[in-house]
Design an enzyme around this catalytic site. Structure first.
Site, PDB file in Angstrom:
ATOM      1  N   ARG A   4      32.932  49.757   7.347  1.00 51.02           N
ATOM      2  CA  ARG A   4      33.910  48.794   7.878  1.00 51.02           C
ATOM      3  C   ARG A   4      35.269  49.055   7.235  1.00 51.02           C
ATOM      4  NH1 ARG A   4      34.144  44.157   5.417  1.00 51.02           N
ATOM      5  NH2 ARG A   4      31.903  43.796   5.346  1.00 51.02           N
ATOM      6  N   TYR A  39      50.748  39.909  29.092  1.00 51.11           N
ATOM      7  CA  TYR A  39      49.353  40.058  29.518  1.00 51.11           C
ATOM      8  C   TYR A  39      48.614  38.709  29.367  1.00 51.11           C
ATOM      9  CZ  TYR A  39      44.423  41.259  29.085  1.00 51.11           C
ATOM     10  OH  TYR A  39      43.064  41.276  29.209  1.00 51.11           O
ATOM     11  N   ASP A  74      54.560  45.035  22.247  1.00 52.24           N
ATOM     12  CA  ASP A  74      53.353  45.580  22.869  1.00 52.24           C
ATOM     13  C   ASP A  74      53.822  46.728  23.761  1.00 52.24           C
ATOM     14  OD1 ASP A  74      51.248  46.188  24.572  1.00 52.24           O
ATOM     15  OD2 ASP A  74      50.498  44.137  24.633  1.00 52.24           O
ATOM     16  N   LYS A 109      44.228  51.910  27.294  1.00 49.73           N
ATOM     17  CA  LYS A 109      45.061  52.263  28.438  1.00 49.73           C
ATOM     18  C   LYS A 109      45.559  53.718  28.340  1.00 49.73           C
ATOM     19  CE  LYS A 109      44.132  48.059  29.564  1.00 49.73           C
ATOM     20  NZ  LYS A 109      44.255  47.108  28.522  1.00 49.73           N
TER      21      LYS A 109
END
Ligand SMILES: Cc1ncc(COP(=O)(O)O)c(C=O)c1O
Length: 378
Positions: free
Chosen positions: A46, A98, A169, A194
């Site tokens: 992690r 978004y 963003d 994306k």
């Protein structure tokens, strides 16, 4: 190094064990230690994973940042960045971001005493008047889905005058077309799902920062919260970024065919794309980005018209998401922006007749033919 060289090489060394040119998928949960407190810098996956770390270095280089941290999704990256504000502080957000970002801010993080204000940041004079005091400014440019353009330099100056952070963003543009840190932003966020990955086969997110103190905090949050990007997803995105500089010009070249086709089509009432010279943000965009990208929205006038068209596309894939080599077409009101209330959508102009297309890398003629036959159903 140039951008293409960075896409292919930044952060990557041949694997020391075998010389493999491609960074392996370090699929392990833990690492053996020689003795208590003596190890190779890797304790638990992690916290440390070399596949993920390689991607982070690659993305930091592409965005021109000091460092980057990858998370399990774009939303997880967004959530990590929002830990930079505390209860009682105020975040100003460019409107029509978004839908998932709006949902996270208004439905979840607002519960913890952070105040969110959504304002049109594409008109800096009005925005400066209305913004008031804030500790973080969160913008998309172009915005999703109405492709409004926000002036990153001007908003960075405003945020810094107020002692606030500017977060951009940059998912729609990718660092190939726009590098907000060089324009004054403090943090860049991406849904790596994306354009960065580009192949519609991974979900992930990244936050890239200019500053060491911010980097240390985001690393701390990554480990403490644990919303990490998996080794396999990290490897997929690394493979994706190797061709970012080849894919993005092709995406845009195709958008330059699709946007005028839509504009000239009698069934299309309006087209939103910053590449049109009469787009209100065209000049600002030209001064902060090197291309117009491949995200286009267009208005068909009604839900029924949008439904008929979207039911007829064959080559374009009807689905959420964007930025894949395949053209993806979607209906913001019922898909990506369903988290807004109907009133909010109406106020913002996210109508039931609005369709959004992420133009892919196919042959432009084929795309135009598909759109033409689908529009014939409207
Ligand atoms: C602009 C933008 N930011 C963030 C996100 C969230 O990313 P993810 O779906 O990887 O969580 C999306 C998803 O569509 C997006 O379009």
């Amino acid at each position: 190094m140039g951008f293409a060289t960075d896409c292919i090489h930044a952060g990557q060394e041949p694997d020391p064990t075998t010389g493999a040119v491609t960074v392996p998928i370090y699929q392990t949960s833990t690492y053996v230690q020689e003795e208590l407190g003596k190890h190779k810098g890797y304790e638990y996956a992690r916290t440390h994973n070399l596949t993920r770390r390689t991607l982070e270095k690659n993305l930091a280089a592409l965005e021109g940042g000091h460092d980057a941290y990858c998370y399990a999704s774009g939303m997880a990256a967004t959530q990590a960045v929002l830990t930079l504000v505390k209860a009682g502080q105020r975040v100003v957000v460019s409107d029509n971001v978004y839908g998932g970002t709006h949902r996270l801010f208004t439905k979840i993080l607002a519960q913890y005493g952070v105040e969110f204000a959504f304002l049109d940041a594409s008109d800096p004079a009005v925005f400066e008047e209305q913004a008031g005091e804030f500790q973080m400014l969160w913008i998309e440019t172009p915005t999703n889905p109405l492709m409004k353009i926000c002036d990153v330099r001007r908003l960075a100056a405003l945020a810094h005058r107020k002692g606030a952070l500017l977060v951009v963003d940059n998912t729609f543009m990718s660092p190939f077309f726009q590098r907000p840190l060089a324009l004054g932003a403090d943090v860049v966020v991406h849904s790596t799902t994306k354009f960065l990955n580009g192949h519609s086969d991974s979900v992930g997110g990244v936050a890239v920062v200019r500053d060491e103190a911010l980097a240390r905090w985001l690393q701390y949050v990554q480990n403490a919260v644990g919303a990490i990007l998996s080794p396999f997803d990290s490897w997929l995105v690394l493979r994706g970024t190797k061709t970012l500089h080849l894919r993005m010009p092709r995406h845009e070249e195709n958008a330059c065919e699709v946007a005028p086709f839509l504009f000239n089509h009698p069934k299309v009432e309006r087209v939103f794309w910053p590449g049109f010279p009469d787009h209100p943000g065209h000049e600002v965009h030209k001064h902060q980005a090197t291309g117009f990208g491949a995200m286009i929205s267009f208005e068909l006038g009604s839900l029924a018209a949008a439904r008929r068209m979207l039911g007829r596309v064959r080559l374009c894939s009807l689905g959420e998401s964007l930025g894949g080599v395949e053209t993806l077409i979607s209906h913001p009101a019922t898909m990506t922006h369903a988290g807004y209330t109907p009133d909010e959508r109406q106020r913002l102009g996210i109508t039931d007749g609005l369709v959004r297309i992420s133009v892919g890398c196919e042959d432009a003629d084929d795309l135009v033919r598909d759109l033409e036959q689908a529009l014939a159903a409207v």
